[in-house]
Design an enzyme around this catalytic site. Structure first.
Site, PDB file in Angstrom:
ATOM      1  N   HIS A   1      -9.646   1.228   4.854  1.00 56.21           N
ATOM      2  CA  HIS A   1      -8.398   1.446   5.589  1.00 56.21           C
ATOM      3  C   HIS A   1      -8.686   2.403   6.750  1.00 56.21           C
ATOM      4  CE1 HIS A   1      -4.322   2.547   6.585  1.00 56.21           C
ATOM      5  NE2 HIS A   1      -3.929   1.485   5.913  1.00 56.21           N
TER       6      HIS A   1
ATOM      7  N   SER B   1       3.104  -2.236  10.445  1.00 53.66           N
ATOM      8  CA  SER B   1       4.557  -2.343  10.683  1.00 53.66           C
ATOM      9  C   SER B   1       5.131  -3.704  10.290  1.00 53.66           C
ATOM     10  CB  SER B   1       4.891  -1.991  12.134  1.00 53.66           C
ATOM     11  OG  SER B   1       4.544  -0.640  12.403  1.00 53.66           O
TER      12      SER B   1
ATOM     13  N   GLU C   1      -7.101   4.774   7.856  1.00 55.38           N
ATOM     14  CA  GLU C   1      -6.854   6.193   7.529  1.00 55.38           C
ATOM     15  C   GLU C   1      -8.067   6.795   6.821  1.00 55.38           C
ATOM     16  OE1 GLU C   1      -3.141   5.503   5.548  1.00 55.38           O
ATOM     17  OE2 GLU C   1      -2.247   4.985   7.482  1.00 55.38           O
TER      18      GLU C   1
ATOM     19  N   GLU D   1      -5.671  -4.972  10.419  1.00 54.89           N
ATOM     20  CA  GLU D   1      -4.688  -3.914  10.618  1.00 54.89           C
ATOM     21  C   GLU D   1      -4.990  -3.185  11.927  1.00 54.89           C
ATOM     22  OE1 GLU D   1      -2.573  -2.561   6.777  1.00 54.89           O
ATOM     23  OE2 GLU D   1      -4.256  -1.239   7.160  1.00 54.89           O
TER      24      GLU D   1
ATOM     25  N   GLY E   1       2.289   2.229  10.973  1.00 54.28           N
ATOM     26  CA  GLY E   1       3.264   3.309  10.876  1.00 54.28           C
ATOM     27  C   GLY E   1       3.961   3.641  12.183  1.00 54.28           C
TER      28      GLY E   1
ATOM     29  N   LYS F   1       0.121   4.205  -0.220  1.00 53.04           N
ATOM     30  CA  LYS F   1      -0.535   5.386   0.365  1.00 53.04           C
ATOM     31  C   LYS F   1      -0.270   6.589  -0.548  1.00 53.04           C
ATOM     32  CE  LYS F   1      -0.373   3.209   4.845  1.00 53.04           C
ATOM     33  NZ  LYS F   1      -0.310   3.326   6.291  1.00 53.04           N
TER      34      LYS F   1
ATOM     35  N   ASN G   1       0.876  -1.173   0.000  1.00 56.95           N
ATOM     36  CA  ASN G   1       0.000   0.000   0.000  1.00 56.95           C
ATOM     37  C   ASN G   1       0.911   1.220   0.000  1.00 56.95           C
ATOM     38  OD1 ASN G   1      -1.792   2.052   0.449  1.00 56.95           O
ATOM     39  ND2 ASN G   1      -2.439   1.367   2.483  1.00 56.95           N
TER      40      ASN G   1
HETATM   41  P1  13P Z   1       2.835   0.375   7.835  1.00 59.12           P
HETATM   42  O1  13P Z   1       3.340  -0.916   7.219  1.00 59.12           O
HETATM   43  O2  13P Z   1       3.614   1.575   7.398  1.00 59.12           O
HETATM   44  O3  13P Z   1       2.696   0.248   9.316  1.00 59.12           O
HETATM   45  O4  13P Z   1       1.360   0.599   7.246  1.00 59.12           O
HETATM   46  C1  13P Z   1       0.455  -0.432   7.309  1.00 59.12           C
HETATM   47  C2  13P Z   1      -0.711  -0.091   6.488  1.00 59.12           C
HETATM   48  O5  13P Z   1      -1.463   0.808   6.823  1.00 59.12           O
HETATM   49  C3  13P Z   1      -0.929  -0.836   5.240  1.00 59.12           C
HETATM   50  O6  13P Z   1      -2.173  -0.594   4.716  1.00 59.12           O
END
Ligand code: 13P
Length: 254
Positions: free
Chosen positions: A95, A212, A97, A167, A173, A11, A9
């Site tokens: 997601h 992560s 976010e 997740e 992150g 982002k 991803n």
């Molecule tokens: P990270 O791997 O940066 O923690 O992000 C995970 C994520 O949100 C994947 O969709």
């Protein structure tokens, strides 16, 4: 055995120059290891470029969002049929976010998934609890609400067309990965919930872990029975790291 799948991803990251470098890092390994699926979910403006970069390869393309609507006066939205025109096979939905910054709820996420499936896309539906919810002992209740809220719109008959991603928000992150046994416990719970609806789908549906995932913890996570691969954020932006994570999923098949 369910086919392992590793999804990057990106982002809101990337540029025409770095995209090319990133894809060139992984594409050969993905072509040589067809027993593990690999997907990159890129920002909308890069779909055309990356479609060309992955053409005739085993590396699949995905998006990070889709509209629940078919077409019309929805400024700023992108439909599922537009995504398929650019060679997308997958779309990340729900997601945390987007739940947080765009106020997406379980019903809307389910409607988006329905629209994706109707156009031949595989939705990757994200589920996960916040730190406060985990500490309050509410993890399973939250996951259950998110899962059934989305499935109410998708319809049980389309269950097998979905991938789910666990997740935990506190692991995204932050560098704090869920302990493999804690992640496995939630994955098992999701699978049991699906199995209650449809026994066959419970065995077939892939449930991947995100939060992560790094090259040094990927194998330990993926080697659990109910973890069928990963949804990778930050580490998917490094060709070297993403390749190692992808190859960790392959090791599980041995
Ligand atoms: P990270 O791997 O940066 O923690 O992000 C995970 C994520 O949100 C994947 O969709």
């Amino acid at each position: 055995m369910r086919k392992q799948i590793v999804v990057g991803n990106w982002k809101m990251n990337g540029s025409r120059v770095t995209n090319e470098i990133l894809v060139s890092h992984v594409i050969n390994d993905v072509n040589e290891n067809v027993d593990v699926e690999c997907v990159i979910c890129v920002p909308f403006p890069f779909l055309g470029q990356v479609q060309t970069l992955v053409k005739n390869s085993e590396l699949s393309l995905g998006a990070q969002n889709v509209s629940d609507q078919v077409k019309g006066a929805f400024t700023g939205e992108v439909s599922a049929s537009m995504l398929t025109e650019f060679g997308c096979k997958f779309v990340i939905l729900g997601h945390s976010e987007r739940r947080m910054y765009n106020l997406e709820n379980d019903v809307l996420i389910g409607q988006k998934a329905r629209s994706a499936i109707a156009n031949g896309l595989t939705p990757i539906i994200c589920l996960g609890e916040s730190l406060e919810e985990r500490e309050a002992g509410d993890t399973k209740a939250i996951i259950k609400r998110q899962l059934h809220g989305a499935l109410g719109e998708v319809g049980h008959e389309s269950l097998e067309r979905c991938i789910f991603a666990y997740e935990p928000i506190w692991a995204i992150g932050t560098g704090k990965t869920a302990k493999p046994e804690a992640a496995q416990e939630v994955h098992r719970f999701i699978r049991e919930e699906i199995t209650h609806i449809d026994n066959y789908a419970g065995q077939q549906v892939r449930i991947i872990y995100g939060g992560s995932v790094k090259s040094d913890n990927a194998f330990e996570l993926f080697s659990n029975d109910d973890i069928d691969g990963g949804l990778v954020g930050g580490a998917s932006l490094s060709g070297e790291d993403f390749k190692k994570i992808y190859l960790a999923a392959k090791q599980k098949n041995k």
